[in-house]
Enzyme design. Structure first.
Site, PDB file in Angstrom:
ATOM      1  N   LYS A 178       0.831  -1.211   0.000  1.00 22.05           N
ATOM      2  CA  LYS A 178       0.000   0.000   0.000  1.00 22.05           C
ATOM      3  C   LYS A 178       0.858   1.250   0.000  1.00 22.05           C
ATOM      4  O   LYS A 178       0.634   2.173  -0.794  1.00 22.05           O
ATOM      5  CB  LYS A 178      -0.922   0.011   1.216  1.00 22.05           C
ATOM      6  CG  LYS A 178      -1.934   1.150   1.198  1.00 22.05           C
ATOM      7  CD  LYS A 178      -2.267   1.662   2.580  1.00 22.05           C
ATOM      8  CE  LYS A 178      -1.196   2.598   3.093  1.00 22.05           C
ATOM      9  NZ  LYS A 178      -1.580   3.270   4.358  1.00 22.05           N
ATOM     10  N   ASP A 220      -6.230   1.265   1.218  1.00 19.58           N
ATOM     11  CA  ASP A 220      -6.197   1.525   2.652  1.00 19.58           C
ATOM     12  C   ASP A 220      -7.549   1.152   3.246  1.00 19.58           C
ATOM     13  O   ASP A 220      -8.407   0.582   2.570  1.00 19.58           O
ATOM     14  CB  ASP A 220      -5.838   2.987   2.938  1.00 19.58           C
ATOM     15  CG  ASP A 220      -6.947   3.961   2.538  1.00 19.58           C
ATOM     16  OD1 ASP A 220      -7.949   3.530   1.924  1.00 19.58           O
ATOM     17  OD2 ASP A 220      -6.816   5.164   2.854  1.00 19.58           O
TER      18      ASP A 220
END
Length: 207
Positions: free
Chosen positions: A117, A135
């Protein structure tokens, strides 16, 4: 499916026509460090602790001279600050050897505290590399909008989002989805009355 996609894009555009990363940074390595620090913590909290840190230690050399304890003293108000101080120090040490943040996912993911991420955010923001950083907000919103399902993990969510949206829109929609989840489609008390996606939302079905 096409109609739903158009509805979703229109709604994102209605709220966030010019989406921007809310982390404050002026140098490439500052973004990398701030994204790492933002795990399990709000961007606002990260900005508060890094403002003075980045201002006082405005080069990699100056940051690299800091001890883990000194770094921790600056960031101690955010979650998991002890381990993040260690990651911060290790990242700065490695980046200092080359002097810049490279456009290289493998390198980025080799850094302490940097996962898929974080690397995706950095690649998208710094280099405009088509990415989709998943997220907690993206994870939640994609499920509520029926793009993914409850059983999909983070990687599967990313794969489905990339397939659902056109590649040349990934970065923009990713940023919009983060903001949409942060301010409209919130985890608790989402602002459904202000949302034009109520008819396709799966939130009630998921509860």
């Amino acid at each position: 499916m096409k109609m739903n996609k158009d509805l979703i894009i229109n709604e994102f555009d209605r709220y966030f026509i010019n989406p921007k990363c809310e982390l404050e940074y002026s140098k490439d390595y500052e973004l990398l460090l701030s994204v790492m620090l933002s795990a399990q913590t709000t961007d606002k909290s990260v900005n508060l602790v890094t403002k003075e840190l980045y201002k006082k230690y405005d080069t990699l050399e100056k940051l690299n001279a800091l001890s883990i304890e000194e770094i921790d003293n600056y960031i101690k108000r955010i979650g998991f600050h002890k381990i993040k101080s260690k990651y911060f120090k290790e990242i700065v040490e490695k980046i200092s050897k080359i002097g810049y943040v490279p456009n290289d996912r493998e390198y980025l993911e080799s850094l302490s505290g940097v996962g898929r991420k974080t690397a995706s955010v950095v690649l998208g923001q710094l280099f405009d590399e088509p990415s989709f950083a998943v997220d907690t907000h993206v994870f939640r919103v994609s499920k509520r909008l029926g793009i993914t399902t409850k059983k999909d993990d983070v990687l599967k969510t990313e794969q489905k989002l990339k397939k659902y949206f056109d590649r040349n829109t990934w970065n923009r929609i990713n940023s919009q989805m983060v903001l949409f989840g942060r301010y409209i489609c919130t985890s608790k008390n989402p602002k459904c009355e202000n949302c034009n996606l109520k008819n396709i939302c799966k939130n009630k079905e998921m509860n």
